[in-house]
Design a protein around this motif. Structure first.
Motif, PDB file in Angstrom:
ATOM      1  N   LEU A  48       0.781  -0.970  -0.198  1.00 58.44           N
ATOM      2  CA  LEU A  48       0.497   0.189  -0.245  1.00 58.44           C
ATOM      3  C   LEU A  48       0.630   1.577  -0.302  1.00 58.44           C
ATOM      4  CD1 LEU A  48      -3.150  -1.175   2.830  1.00 58.44           C
ATOM      5  CD2 LEU A  48      -2.574  -1.318   0.228  1.00 58.44           C
ATOM      6  N   ALA A  49       2.207   1.436   0.103  1.00 61.36           N
ATOM      7  CA  ALA A  49       3.043   2.043   0.257  1.00 61.36           C
ATOM      8  C   ALA A  49       3.835   2.827  -1.306  1.00 61.36           C
ATOM      9  CB  ALA A  49       4.245   1.841   1.578  1.00 61.36           C
ATOM     10  N   LEU A  50       3.471   1.571  -1.862  1.00 60.65           N
ATOM     11  CA  LEU A  50       4.662   1.802  -2.830  1.00 60.65           C
ATOM     12  C   LEU A  50       3.691   2.998  -3.084  1.00 60.65           C
ATOM     13  CD1 LEU A  50       3.307  -1.671  -4.898  1.00 60.65           C
ATOM     14  CD2 LEU A  50       6.133  -0.475  -3.671  1.00 60.65           C
ATOM     15  N   PRO A  51       4.534   3.790  -4.785  1.00 62.12           N
ATOM     16  CA  PRO A  51       3.956   5.429  -4.375  1.00 62.12           C
ATOM     17  C   PRO A  51       3.255   5.650  -6.075  1.00 62.12           C
ATOM     18  CG  PRO A  51       6.036   4.838  -5.546  1.00 62.12           C
ATOM     19  CD  PRO A  51       5.905   3.851  -5.117  1.00 62.12           C
ATOM     20  N   GLY A  52       2.197   5.070  -5.929  1.00 63.37           N
ATOM     21  CA  GLY A  52       1.137   4.956  -7.236  1.00 63.37           C
ATOM     22  C   GLY A  52       0.163   4.682  -6.779  1.00 63.37           C
ATOM     23  N   PRO A  53      -1.163   4.342  -8.091  1.00 65.22           N
ATOM     24  CA  PRO A  53      -2.028   3.978  -7.650  1.00 65.22           C
ATOM     25  C   PRO A  53      -2.397   2.064  -7.865  1.00 65.22           C
ATOM     26  CG  PRO A  53      -1.956   4.640 -10.050  1.00 65.22           C
ATOM     27  CD  PRO A  53      -1.095   5.175  -9.120  1.00 65.22           C
ATOM     28  N   VAL A  54      -1.511   1.487  -7.106  1.00 58.01           N
ATOM     29  CA  VAL A  54      -1.497  -0.186  -7.361  1.00 58.01           C
ATOM     30  C   VAL A  54      -2.623  -0.321  -6.306  1.00 58.01           C
ATOM     31  CG1 VAL A  54      -0.760  -0.430  -5.023  1.00 58.01           C
ATOM     32  CG2 VAL A  54      -0.015  -1.960  -6.524  1.00 58.01           C
ATOM     33  N   GLY A  76      -6.576   5.177  -0.261  1.00 53.86           N
ATOM     34  CA  GLY A  76      -6.919   5.829  -1.294  1.00 53.86           C
ATOM     35  C   GLY A  76      -7.068   4.644  -2.740  1.00 53.86           C
ATOM     36  N   LYS A  77      -6.790   3.684  -1.843  1.00 55.60           N
ATOM     37  CA  LYS A  77      -5.595   2.810  -3.367  1.00 55.60           C
ATOM     38  C   LYS A  77      -7.148   1.864  -3.805  1.00 55.60           C
ATOM     39  CE  LYS A  77      -2.088   3.506  -2.372  1.00 55.60           C
ATOM     40  NZ  LYS A  77      -1.152   4.138  -3.386  1.00 55.60           N
ATOM     41  N   VAL A 217      11.772  -4.769  -6.613  1.00 58.99           N
ATOM     42  CA  VAL A 217      12.454  -4.366  -7.218  1.00 58.99           C
ATOM     43  C   VAL A 217      11.412  -2.940  -7.922  1.00 58.99           C
ATOM     44  CG1 VAL A 217      11.965  -4.873  -9.602  1.00 58.99           C
ATOM     45  CG2 VAL A 217      12.943  -6.159  -9.001  1.00 58.99           C
ATOM     46  N   LEU A 218       9.637  -3.176  -7.364  1.00 56.37           N
ATOM     47  CA  LEU A 218       8.895  -2.114  -7.608  1.00 56.37           C
ATOM     48  C   LEU A 218       9.690  -0.363  -6.402  1.00 56.37           C
ATOM     49  CD1 LEU A 218       6.158  -4.233  -7.079  1.00 56.37           C
ATOM     50  CD2 LEU A 218       6.691  -3.003  -9.629  1.00 56.37           C
ATOM     51  N   ILE A 233      -1.631   4.744 -14.014  1.00 59.85           N
ATOM     52  CA  ILE A 233      -3.304   4.831 -13.484  1.00 59.85           C
ATOM     53  C   ILE A 233      -3.363   3.632 -13.405  1.00 59.85           C
ATOM     54  CG2 ILE A 233      -2.581   6.542 -16.010  1.00 59.85           C
ATOM     55  CD1 ILE A 233      -4.668   3.902 -17.318  1.00 59.85           C
ATOM     56  N   ASP A 234      -4.442   4.092 -12.879  1.00 58.95           N
ATOM     57  CA  ASP A 234      -5.369   3.217 -11.491  1.00 58.95           C
ATOM     58  C   ASP A 234      -6.015   2.528 -13.035  1.00 58.95           C
ATOM     59  OD1 ASP A 234      -8.076   4.225 -12.495  1.00 58.95           O
ATOM     60  OD2 ASP A 234      -7.910   5.437 -10.549  1.00 58.95           O
ATOM     61  N   ILE A 235      -6.729   0.971 -11.789  1.00 55.22           N
ATOM     62  CA  ILE A 235      -7.204   0.699 -12.980  1.00 55.22           C
ATOM     63  C   ILE A 235      -8.669   0.881 -13.830  1.00 55.22           C
ATOM     64  CG2 ILE A 235      -8.608  -0.788 -10.933  1.00 55.22           C
ATOM     65  CD1 ILE A 235      -7.591  -2.376 -13.585  1.00 55.22           C
ATOM     66  N   LYS A 236      -9.939   1.569 -12.673  1.00 59.08           N
ATOM     67  CA  LYS A 236     -10.591   1.755 -13.882  1.00 59.08           C
ATOM     68  C   LYS A 236     -10.128   3.135 -14.564  1.00 59.08           C
ATOM     69  CE  LYS A 236     -13.076   2.499  -9.784  1.00 59.08           C
ATOM     70  NZ  LYS A 236     -14.038   3.206  -8.269  1.00 59.08           N
ATOM     71  N   LEU A 237      -9.449   4.195 -14.678  1.00 64.61           N
ATOM     72  CA  LEU A 237      -8.898   4.643 -16.336  1.00 64.61           C
ATOM     73  C   LEU A 237      -8.557   3.014 -16.892  1.00 64.61           C
ATOM     74  CD1 LEU A 237      -8.780   7.213 -16.447  1.00 64.61           C
ATOM     75  CD2 LEU A 237      -6.468   7.940 -15.616  1.00 64.61           C
ATOM     76  N   MET A 238      -7.697   2.637 -16.492  1.00 64.53           N
ATOM     77  CA  MET A 238      -7.168   1.526 -17.146  1.00 64.53           C
ATOM     78  C   MET A 238      -8.042   1.044 -18.178  1.00 64.53           C
ATOM     79  SD  MET A 238      -4.563   0.257 -19.109  1.00 64.53           S
ATOM     80  CE  MET A 238      -3.448   0.291 -18.656  1.00 64.53           C
ATOM     81  N   ILE A 239      -9.527   0.475 -17.345  1.00 65.45           N
ATOM     82  CA  ILE A 239     -11.037  -0.101 -18.427  1.00 65.45           C
ATOM     83  C   ILE A 239     -11.203   0.625 -19.267  1.00 65.45           C
ATOM     84  CG2 ILE A 239     -12.912  -0.461 -17.652  1.00 65.45           C
ATOM     85  CD1 ILE A 239     -12.188  -1.792 -15.306  1.00 65.45           C
TER      86      ILE A 239
END
Length: 257
Positions: A48-54, A76-77, A217-218, A233-239
């Motif tokens: 959850l601390a990864l720097p983006g919309p995981v 916010g994930k 690695v991430l 980008i987050d998964i909703k935007l990818m859809i």
């Protein structure tokens, strides 16, 4: 004066060259899903601390499923249900021999165990995702619940995304597994493969797991995405970006094979 003008022009050109990757970032999108969450709280918090919309994919029959889902939501994930499917086992797992009403009970219980879910993806499921009747029923259920579907594509025989596409259910399919081989060198290579694919086809859906090697690695490489012309980008935007179309590795002319 002439010499100063030349230096100025060279500096401008250097600035343009330096900006090129950022200029192209909107053409190459990456979405990252981390599966198998809920088993180890300290490890999952590192995800959850990864720097983006995981996207946090949480297994329902894990000791920390509810807590991780709540923490992910607060951070916010996007949370998705990592639904166990044959050959997975356990109280929530779907198997081809189960009647539809039992599949429904297990799905209801799984959603109850993992709050704040926006969608689901399959945990294992190589046998189950090849079952057309069950997948047709599942996609109808998800549409009724206003959930999206991610086909993890654990089998070349999957019909899950195809059934989602038939009814217009919001969905995407996985392109690259990050960590089938659990070494930092192999995971780094897979991430670079994903980045190249994102540039080639415009987007890539990447699935990894909370292994120490993967997270190392991430944490090191994800901050470099922008410089490589890739936007996370987050998964909703990818859809939305994919508009329910199959990529070349999943089908032909946007239709799943």
């Amino acid at each position: 004066m002439h010499c100063g003008l030349i230096i100025t022009l060279l500096c401008c050109l250097a600035g343009v060259a330096h900006a090129t990757p950022a200029d192209k970032s909107h053409k190459a999108y990456l979405t990252l899903i981390i599966d198998d969450l809920g088993q180890n709280l300290a490890r999952d918090r590192r995800v959850l601390a990864l720097p983006g919309p995981v996207t946090a994919a949480i297994i329902p029959d894990t000791p920390h499923a509810g807590e991780v889902a709540r923490e992910a939501h607060r951070a916010g994930k996007i949370v998705i249900l990592h639904m166990p499917m044959d050959p997975a086992t356990g109280p929530f797992a779907w198997h081809p021999e189960l009647p539809i009403d039992e599949l429904g009970k297990r799905l209801d219980a799984a959603f109850e165990a993992v709050p704040y879910t926006a969608g689901i993806n399959n945990h294992m499921g190589s046998r189950m995702t090849a079952e057309p009747l069950a997948m047709t029923w599942l996609m109808g259920q998800l549409q009724r619940r206003h959930k999206f579907f991610v086909d993890s594509r654990t089998s070349a025989k999957t019909v899950a995304a195809a059934e989602a596409q038939k009814i217009g259910l919001a969905h995407v399919s996985r392109d690259v597994f990050l960590d089938d081989e659990r070494t930092e060198a192999a995971i780094t290579t897979q991430l670079q493969t994903a980045i190249k694919l994102a540039h080639k086809q415009g987007s890539v859906v990447l699935i990894g797991h909370p292994y120490p090697q993967t997270l190392a690695v991430l944490e090191r490489e994800l901050p470099k995405l922008k410089a490589q012309g890739v936007e996370w980008i987050d998964i909703k935007l990818m859809i939305s970006v994919r508009s329910n179309q199959a990529m070349a590795g999943h089908g032909k002319n946007g239709v799943y094979r």
